[in-house]
Design an enzyme around this catalytic site. Structure first.
Site, PDB file in Angstrom:
ATOM      1  CB  SER A 183      -0.942   0.002   1.208  1.00 37.39           C
ATOM      2  OG  SER A 183      -0.201   0.098   2.427  1.00 37.39           O
ATOM      3  CG  ASP A 184       4.107   1.678   2.747  1.00 37.86           C
ATOM      4  OD1 ASP A 184       4.090   0.636   2.077  1.00 37.86           O
ATOM      5  OD2 ASP A 184       4.828   1.806   3.758  1.00 37.86           O
TER       6      ASP A 184
END
Length: 687
Positions: A399-400
């Site tokens: 995600s990041d």
């Protein structure tokens, strides 16, 4: 806001006077340094240094496969062990360890002996002597170490906690099904349980017999399975003990047909994982275990050899530190931050523009644009649209990493450049699918089980490794990216982005501690988490006058060290609190400055002191010295991100210069001498 008042309206002159150098010259030199580190493909990558653990497991795996290392590769490996030894005795779980780890030292000793070093070699003898002084000796290393010794035939499988492959046959709706576990844990488990279930062992005799005599002074007992030694980070809970006893009873007479079916299931999962990741695995730890499963299950030798060759993807080599294997490759992660750092000062520069264009091409090509085949076989979440920590070769997006890639790609277009050509809709869907019910974001997947499963953590030496979490830094990064994306997607996705941002804001506001800081899970520690929380909350529209920012600003200023910098000790990761560092560090200082620049502007006393500290500590080559760990995983494993010292200080300096008039401009414009809160803090920093 109640924070420190401006010290001098000519903050630029103040910094130059304190540091004894021109901040723009410092920034220019740092920028040229970072530009010189860009690879031909447009990416940046620095080593993510950890410990000798993976290197030891690699050497042991070569022995278990009957494929000894070529003589020419042994010297550089031994050199790495020589460089990384602590106190001339043993090896730690990470470079910041206060002393050796019985787990890492045991594996390192075995690896060195398998490489041909004699028991009395200067690297071996002190390690063996130190191990014999530890309570319980080698028999007390954590279960993960016991497993590797069992593979070698040095440890009795009966003296281990059972690793049952039958767990993968449980109904998937059960809370204890392995598919509910964190992806690293479940992919490691599916390989370990196969090897345990088959009681796989490598070649016996020779050096293995010698090792048995050198490391053990008595026969093993079943009670040894409960010994953990000084490596243990968490004590076994009562529920875990009860579960282990139940599994041990089952393991005395497992139904053979059920065991064969379970082994087939685990082998199929490993083969699928190995295939869809291009033989790389989720990580090098997974990859080595997968290769052993292929070998143990009778795979053709040429296929095993190709997998072993593919493992070199994880290798790093240089003359000083020798050959070793990193815990991950970080091209996307480093490239995204490098781009954001280069663009922070908003000053046009042809060299920067060319480098950013090349980086954008790399990032665009690194997006995963196709789905994983038959992902249900290993309970894989959809991967399409995301970016991996690496260049994407192993197809495990995060995600990041996705969020920072999106922010890097779109920050240029927000400044007037053309939109990049990546799949915006797929990236949006990927990010939205990683949000948890509490509004926070996980890493590889959304959470699949209750955090109560952490009470059944059998790893002993790691914490928070059983299920996905909601992480401050992932949530902050995702919020910034979703703000970029929501104006570029259709109405349905735009509404989903708006709702996700509202939930992310609620999560971040609810997780701030009373002192004003936020916890982090992947960086050290409170300063890192606070930076990403501030970025995320500003992106979601929280005004700078909000009490959460007042508390955060006060906290950051309160922990500034006397010399003007910031530093944080890694031990706070274990206790989930802030522990001041013994000295200021460039990366911690840059993180604190980036946060304060959003809150207090570029002329506060704290910011001016921090900028002066960075300027004063720059090395002649444009970099900064970093002597402390900057990253962490699973609470206890500290990491050294080698490029953090290159781009985070540059980012902080650029951000400060962007909000600060240059001396020659200020001299001709009296209005520029007057600090304006709106000019210093009013522009949202989406990078």
């Amino acid at each position: 806001m109640g924070l420190s008042a401006p010290e001098n309206p000519l903050g630029y002159a103040t910094v130059r006077q304190r540091a004894g150098t021109d901040p723009r010259s410092v920034h220019r030199l740092a920028r040229q340094r970072l530009l010189s580190l860009q690879s031909r493909d447009g990416s940046w990558e620095g080593e993510m240094a950890w410990s000798v653990m993976i290197l030891s497991q690699y050497v042991i795996t070569r022995h278990l496969l009957g494929r000894p290392l070529p003589p020419g590769e042994i010297g550089p490996i031994v050199q790495h062990y020589r460089v990384k030894r602590l106190r001339q005795t043993g090896w730690g779980l990470h470079a910041a360890s206060v002393g050796p780890s019985p787990y890492c030292t045991s594996l390192a000793y075995i690896a060195l002996r398998l490489l041909g070093l004699a028991p009395d070699h200067p690297l071996c003898r002190p390690a063996r002597q130190w191990l014999r002084t530890q309570p319980g000796g080698v028999a007390a290393i954590p279960s993960w170490g016991k497993f590797w010794l069992a593979l070698l035939g040095l440890y009795d499988y009966r003296a281990m906690h059972p690793l049952l492959p039958e767990l993968f046959l449980l109904p998937k709706w059960l809370p204890l099904h392995p598919d509910r576990l964190y992806c690293h844990t479940r992919t490691i488990s599916q390989a370990m349980t196969y090897l345990y279930g088959t009681r796989f062992q490598g070649p016996q005799g020779g050096v293995v017999e010698d090792l048995r005599r050198e490391l053990f002074d008595r026969p093993l007992r079943r009670s040894d399975r409960h010994r953990t030694g000084i490596d243990a980070a968490v004590s076994p809970t009562v529920p875990l003990r009860l579960l282990q006893r139940a599994l041990a009873l089952y393991e005395r007479r497992p139904p053979l047909a059920l065991r064969r079916r379970a082994l087939d299931r685990c082998r199929a999962r490993v083969e699928h994982e190995h295939a869809v990741t291009g033989r790389l695995g989720l990580s090098p730890v997974n990859s080595l275990l997968d290769i052993l499963v292929l070998h143990a299950s009778g795979e053709k030798p040429d296929k095993v050899d190709r997998s072993l060759t593919a493992f070199d993807y994880w290798r790093w080599t240089d003359p000083h530190e020798g050959s070793r294997y990193a815990g991950a490759r970080s091209q996307t992660w480093d490239t995204a931050f490098a781009v954001e750092a280069l663009l922070a000062d908003h000053a046009p520069c042809p060299d920067t523009a060319r480098a950013v264009a090349r980086a954008n091409r790399f990032l665009t090509g690194a997006q995963i644009t196709t789905e994983i085949p038959t992902p249900h076989l290993t309970a894989r979440s959809p991967a399409r649209g995301g970016w991996c920590f690496s260049e994407g070769g192993h197809r495990w997006p995060v995600s990041d990493c996705t969020a920072e890639a999106v922010s890097a790609l779109l920050s240029g277009s927000d400044a007037g450049r053309a939109d990049p050509t990546f799949d915006i809709s797929a990236a949006t869907e990927f990010l939205l699918a990683r949000q948890n019910r509490d509004g926070g974001f996980g890493t590889y997947e959304a959470r699949r089980a209750s955090r109560l499963l952490e009470h059944l953590n059998p790893a002993e030496m790691f914490t928070h490794c059983m299920v996905e979490g909601s992480y401050t830094e992932c949530t902050g990064s995702a919020a910034v990216a979703l703000v970029h994306l929501q104006g570029r997607v259709n109405g349905t996705q735009r509404h989903a982005c708006k709702r996700a941002l509202s939930r992310a804001r609620t999560f971040l506001l609810s997780t701030q501690d009373a002192d004003g800081s936020w916890p982090a899970a992947w960086g050290i520690n409170r300063i890192y988490g606070t930076l990403f929380a501030i970025r995320g909350l500003l992106a979601t529209g929280v005004p700078r006058t909000h009490p959460c920012f007042v508390r955060a600003g006060w906290w950051l200023e309160s922990i500034q060290l006397a010399d003007g910098g910031w530093g944080e000790d890694h031990t706070g990761c274990i206790d989930n609190r802030y522990v001041p560092g013994a000295t200021s560090q460039p990366v911690s200082t840059a993180w604190a400055l980036l946060a304060l620049l959003e809150l207090t502007g570029g002329r506060s006393r704290a910011v001016l002191s921090g900028i002066a500290w960075l300027c004063d500590r720059q090395l002649p080559d444009g970099s900064w010295p970093q002597t402390a760990a900057t990253g962490v995983f699973f609470g206890t494993a500290m990491l050294d991100y080698r490029l953090y010292r290159e781009y985070f200080p540059l980012w902080a300096l650029g951000r400060w210069l962007a909000t600060h008039p240059a001396p020659e401009i200020a001299a001709g414009n009296p209005a520029a001498h007057t600090p304006h809160l709106s000019s210093d803090t009013g522009a949202r920093h989406d990078g």
